[in-house]
Design a protein around this motif. Structure first.
Motif, PDB file in Angstrom:
ATOM      1  N   GLN A   1       2.545  -9.419   0.031  1.00 41.52           N
ATOM      2  CA  GLN A   1       3.446 -10.305   0.786  1.00 41.52           C
ATOM      3  C   GLN A   1       5.002  -9.292   0.767  1.00 41.52           C
ATOM      4  O   GLN A   1       5.809  -8.718   1.632  1.00 41.52           O
TER       5      GLN A   1
ATOM      6  N   GLU B   1      15.358   2.676  11.731  1.00 45.39           N
ATOM      7  CA  GLU B   1      15.483   2.723  13.379  1.00 45.39           C
ATOM      8  C   GLU B   1      17.215   2.690  13.603  1.00 45.39           C
ATOM      9  O   GLU B   1      17.736   3.198  14.242  1.00 45.39           O
TER      10      GLU B   1
ATOM     11  N   ALA C   1       5.142  -5.865   1.678  1.00 49.61           N
ATOM     12  CA  ALA C   1       5.038  -5.652   3.232  1.00 49.61           C
ATOM     13  C   ALA C   1       6.402  -5.986   3.993  1.00 49.61           C
ATOM     14  O   ALA C   1       6.946  -5.139   4.791  1.00 49.61           O
ATOM     15  N   ILE C   2       7.118  -6.849   3.390  1.00 48.49           N
ATOM     16  CA  ILE C   2       8.359  -7.276   3.803  1.00 48.49           C
ATOM     17  C   ILE C   2       9.393  -6.181   3.488  1.00 48.49           C
ATOM     18  O   ILE C   2      10.364  -5.595   4.331  1.00 48.49           O
ATOM     19  N   GLN C   3       9.408  -5.409   2.362  1.00 55.25           N
ATOM     20  CA  GLN C   3      10.174  -4.321   1.956  1.00 55.25           C
ATOM     21  C   GLN C   3       9.954  -3.090   3.083  1.00 55.25           C
ATOM     22  O   GLN C   3      10.808  -2.454   3.347  1.00 55.25           O
ATOM     23  N   GLU C   4       8.581  -2.853   3.249  1.00 56.55           N
ATOM     24  CA  GLU C   4       8.377  -1.940   4.195  1.00 56.55           C
ATOM     25  C   GLU C   4       8.705  -1.960   5.322  1.00 56.55           C
ATOM     26  O   GLU C   4       9.445  -1.062   6.140  1.00 56.55           O
ATOM     27  N   GLU C   5       8.857  -3.301   5.989  1.00 59.36           N
ATOM     28  CA  GLU C   5       9.522  -3.600   7.446  1.00 59.36           C
ATOM     29  C   GLU C   5      10.961  -3.435   7.350  1.00 59.36           C
ATOM     30  O   GLU C   5      11.217  -2.749   8.045  1.00 59.36           O
ATOM     31  N   LEU C   6      11.524  -3.887   6.335  1.00 55.58           N
ATOM     32  CA  LEU C   6      13.013  -3.589   6.247  1.00 55.58           C
ATOM     33  C   LEU C   6      13.359  -2.025   6.119  1.00 55.58           C
ATOM     34  O   LEU C   6      14.197  -1.633   6.754  1.00 55.58           O
ATOM     35  N   ARG C   7      12.561  -1.252   5.274  1.00 54.67           N
ATOM     36  CA  ARG C   7      12.907   0.301   5.605  1.00 54.67           C
ATOM     37  C   ARG C   7      12.588   0.629   6.766  1.00 54.67           C
ATOM     38  O   ARG C   7      13.483   1.425   7.374  1.00 54.67           O
ATOM     39  N   ALA C   8      11.488   0.483   7.584  1.00 56.66           N
ATOM     40  CA  ALA C   8      11.330   0.796   8.983  1.00 56.66           C
ATOM     41  C   ALA C   8      12.586   0.444   9.997  1.00 56.66           C
ATOM     42  O   ALA C   8      13.203   1.213  10.511  1.00 56.66           O
ATOM     43  N   ALA C   9      13.077  -0.790   9.694  1.00 55.92           N
ATOM     44  CA  ALA C   9      14.181  -1.398  10.358  1.00 55.92           C
ATOM     45  C   ALA C   9      15.258  -0.501  10.206  1.00 55.92           C
ATOM     46  O   ALA C   9      16.256  -0.157  11.005  1.00 55.92           O
TER      47      ALA C   9
END
Ligand code: SER
Length: 872
Positions: free
Chosen positions: A729, A743, A732-740
């Motif tokens: 979990q 962007e 996953a949050i860290q990956e999401e943050l990196r993508a954001a």
């Protein structure tokens, strides 16, 4: 005869005279707070002279490595410049502890020198003590009378306290002495008795070789003398000088003691040694300095002293840096060189001082790291010194800057200044040093006043078997002033309190003295005395005492101590047998263990080490204690011993499973490993070149630690709404943050590109360049800077001024094409200074780029508007 043969003759001679031959003690004097290093052959035997310990054999002889670089005996300044002083040297010595006295000492010295070693009797002069009125001491006519059997009256000289009264330090054992000097000049210069005037006159060929001290007094801290319980003999012969006399050389550096090292230095530096003296021969001075200093540095490190910023370690660092400076300046060598001398030195001494050979690789690495470190700042420091020297003045602040920024020990700055005929403002340096207050931890306690003796006797440690003792007495007490204020100390007839040592902290607890309760704050050792520091002195020091150790604290400390042994064994198992203890601290809260190992200990290795220790704990292994066994027996049993530790004849051996952990140790331990409960490593890191440190906790401390970790974990779990797999979990949050973030960055870049287009389009053409001045809608300084350069690049030659507000603060940046800074003399730093006035701030920079920050965002508009006018 070569050096090893000469040494052997000395030892054999005294063995024949019923002396016991012992090994040299390590250079670092752990048990003696009055000395940083062993400075004479007698220092390791101080207790026997003072009478606090009884020697097993009253006659002893040895060759002791000595270091004279600090305190009362310091020869550092002479080294290299003359032919017969050293930092590290060997002192051949014979001792009588309350046994023979002047008659034998004098007769044997004469017999050895003239009959066994074949020195010319008429080259020899002797000196005796002339007496001292202030100390109330008569002349030593007894020694003069004894010498008359061997040498004519006109070769017996008398000197005062400075030359013929020997003292170990500012306090400690001392007594009148009789010195033997030798005249090594060629026959034609030695016309009848002409050497007489050269004794004690710094003549390089008329030197003292042997000092016979007749120990009779103890110098107290207040400067007065008290007679010792018995009379002793302490003799010290300079081994390297003796070799010079016997080998017929004119310098210690020409003897077989130094020839190997010097050949090695010649080889490494490509410079030849020509044995010249005086200022014109700095190359020769440098070779002598390097040959001398590497001996001091290598043996000090092998004996347990690491280069450091304070205390004994700083002395070693200073010597090493002094050597580096000499080879750098006078042997024109810019690469590390000292480390390459450790191996030949270790080889030369492996039979007599094997400690260096055993740690050759470690010492080499430590020296290499130190050399590299200092070579990084040395040349800029020397340049700085040259500038100061041209100005004719080395003020205290600059000397401090050299010390603090360039790593120049103050004596090195003085040395270089001295070569230029300049003085250093020492009071100024001291003030600057004090101001920085970095050295508050230096030196130990200062003693004022001495012990009051309640009753004579010996203090015994009974704390291996007892935590409480009734009917104990006080032997002595004192109050003294330390850096932290006033302290009170007592010594008991029998003490269950463990004195700080071997890494384990001193015990605390309570004394009840005739009904009065007194807190014991700490327990330390002063040579053989077990000293309790207490919160106040008892009203009735002669009343009976009940002594109670704080048992809970002791138990926690013991768990950590035993865990340290289990840890050391586990480290050897996992990392290899090269792991050697380099320091340890054990108290009631945690344990710290330093050891030699050349890379980071990986997480996997740490986990294995932790697991092994915990398995050993669960095996509930009982303590096996051998309290007093001969050292040879312990060695045969494979006990781990520490380098640089001086062990007595009989030692204490602590075993937890004969196949697992067996160490020589004076500390206290749990009766069974089971009571440690559990063991957790909490950190691993580097402390110095090749030395790692592990910190760990046990028992309740480890329980609390684990509880805390678990509660952090459940808080995290909860805040993530209790997922099945927390780690997945979080990832996953860290990956999401990196993508954001990616962007956002992309959008910013797009915005900036748009802005750039507008600005380029709106550029104003001036005479031969274009000008852009604009307020940006950006918040990010990095983006603003890259934008400014991007526009400058597109329009080049151009001047670009941008303003923006970041975190509520106005900022300005000016970029100017290099062509304009030279052709037009534009300077971005000057422009930004003028502009900064509008935003209530300041700034500066180089000609092609500068920036400013301020406090008035509303002034940004004005600033941008004023740009055109400035360039008008
Ligand atoms: N202690 C005397 C000295 O060091 C003799 O050993 O000179």
């Amino acid at each position: 005869m070569t050096a090893p043969e000469i040494r052997q003759h000395f030892l054999d001679f005294f063995a024949e005279k019923a002396h016991r031959i012992v090994d040299s003690a390590p250079l670092v004097s752990k048990d003696d707070p009055t000395l940083l290093f062993v400075n004479s052959g007698m220092a390791p035997f101080k207790d026997y002279f003072l009478g606090t310990k009884v020697a097993a054999n009253p006659r002893v002889a040895d060759t002791q490595r000595c270091l004279r670089v600090s305190g009362k005996h310091n020869d550092l300044e002479e080294v290299g410049r003359d032919s017969y002083h050293h930092t590290l040297f060997e002192m051949l010595g014979n001792w009588s502890f309350g046994d023979y006295f002047k008659t034998e000492a004098i007769a044997w010295a004469w017999e050895l020198l003239t009959e066994r070693l074949g020195l010319d009797a008429d080259r020899i002069y002797v000196s005796v003590f002339a007496g001292d009125a202030a100390d109330g001491l008569p002349a030593d006519e007894e020694s003069a009378g004894l010498w008359r059997q061997f040498v004519p009256e006109d070769r017996i000289l008398r000197f005062d306290k400075k030359d013929n009264f020997w003292e170990m330090g500012d306090s400690g054992p001392c007594g009148p002495c009789s010195e033997i000097h030798i005249d090594l000049r060629p026959a034609e210069e030695r016309t009848d008795g002409s050497g007489r005037a050269l004794v004690n006159a710094d003549h390089p060929q008329v030197v003292e070789i042997w000092n016979l001290v007749f120990m009779q007094f103890n110098r107290r801290a207040d400067g007065s003398l008290e007679p010792l319980p018995a009379r002793h003999v302490d003799t010290g012969m300079g081994f390297e000088r003796l070799c010079m006399a016997i080998e017929g050389k004119t310098s210690n550096y020409e003897t077989s003691v130094f020839s190997g090292l010097i050949a090695e230095i010649e080889h490494l530096s490509g410079k030849a040694y020509t044995n010249r003296y005086g200022d014109a021969s700095m190359g020769d001075v440098a070779i002598r300095v390097v040959a001398d200093h590497i001996r001091a540095v290598s043996f000090a490190i092998a004996d347990g002293s690491l280069p450091a910023n304070a205390g004994a370690g700083y002395v070693i660092r200073r010597i090493l840096r002094r050597a580096v400076r000499y080879y750098y300046s006078f042997l024109e060598r810019q690469e590390p060189m000292l480390h390459a001398l450790v191996a030949p030195l270790a080889d030369q001494f492996k039979a007599v001082f094997p400690v260096l050979e055993q740690q050759r690789e470690f010492v080499t690495r430590v020296v290499l790291e130190e050399e590299r470190g200092f070579l990084r700042t040395l040349s800029s420091g020397l340049e700085r010194l040259e500038v100061l020297a041209k100005a004719g003045n080395i003020d205290g602040e600059s000397a401090f800057e050299l010390y603090d920024t360039f790593g120049f020990p103050i004596d090195l700055t003085q040395l270089v200044a001295d070569e230029r005929g300049l003085a250093v403002d020492m009071p100024g340096f001291e003030r600057a040093l004090q101001a920085q207050k970095t050295r508050s931890r230096a030196a130990g306690e200062r003693t004022v006043g001495d012990w009051t003796i309640v009753s004579e006797g010996e203090a015994r440690f009974v704390g291996y078997d007892h935590l409480e003792r009734g009917d104990v007495g006080i032997l002595r007490f004192r109050s003294l002033t330390t850096k932290k204020g006033k302290a009170h100390q007592v010594v008991l007839t029998e003490s269950p309190f463990y004195a700080e040592g071997g890494g384990q902290v001193g015990d605390r607890g309570q004394l009840t003295v005739g009904g009065e309760v007194i807190e014991v704050l700490n327990t330390t050792r002063d040579n053989d005395l077990l000293v309790l520091t207490v919160d106040r002195l008892p009203a009735k020091p002669s009343a009976p005492v009940v002594a109670q150790v704080n048992a809970a604290l002791r138990a926690r400390t013991e768990r950590n101590h035993t865990a340290t042994h289990l840890l050391q064994a586990a480290l050897r198992e996992v990392l290899g047998p090269h792991v050697q203890q380099r320091g340890s601290l054990v108290n009631g809260d945690y344990l710290r263990f330093d050891f030699s190992h050349f890379s980071k200990v990986s997480d996997g290795e740490l986990a294995r080490v932790e697991e092994i220790v915990n398995v050993r704990i669960r095996q509930t292994i009982a303590l096996e204690e051998a309290r007093a066994i001969p050292i040879a027996e312990a060695a045969a049993a494979g006990a781990t011993m520490l380098f640089g530790e001086k062990y007595g004849e009989s030692v204490r051996m602590i075993t937890f499973d004969a196949d697992y952990s067996r160490e020589l140790c004076g500390g206290t331990h749990v009766a069974n490993t089971g009571s440690i409960g559990q063991f957790r490593i909490i950190s691993e890191g580097a402390v110095a070149a090749g030395i790692r440190r592990i910190e760990a906790i046990t028992a309740e401390g480890a329980d609390a630690y684990v509880r805390e970790q678990l509660s952090v974990l459940s808080a995290v779990r909860e805040s993530l709404k209790n997922p099945i797999d927390v780690l997945t979990q979080v990832e996953a949050i860290q990956e999401e943050l990196r993508a954001a973030r990616r962007e956002i960055e992309r959008l910013h870049q797009e915005q900036a590109n748009e802005a750039a287009k507008d600005l380029v389009a709106g550029a104003v053409a001036r005479d031969g360049y274009r000008l852009v001045a604009a307020k940006l809608a950006l918040e990010d300084a990095k983006a603003a800077k890259s934008l400014a350069f991007q526009i400058e690049d597109q329009l080049s030659p151009a001047v670009v001024v941008v303003g923006f507000v970041s975190a509520g603060k106005p900022q300005l940046m000016v970029a100017i094409s290099k062509a304009l800074t030279t052709r037009e003399g534009f300077h971005a730093g000057q422009v930004v200074k003028t502009l900064a006035a509008h935003i209530g701030g300041g700034g500066g920079g180089q000609a092609f780029f500068a920036s400013a920050g301020g406090s008035r965002p509303e002034g940004l508009g004005e600033a941008i508007a004023s740009v055109a006018e400035i360039f008008e």
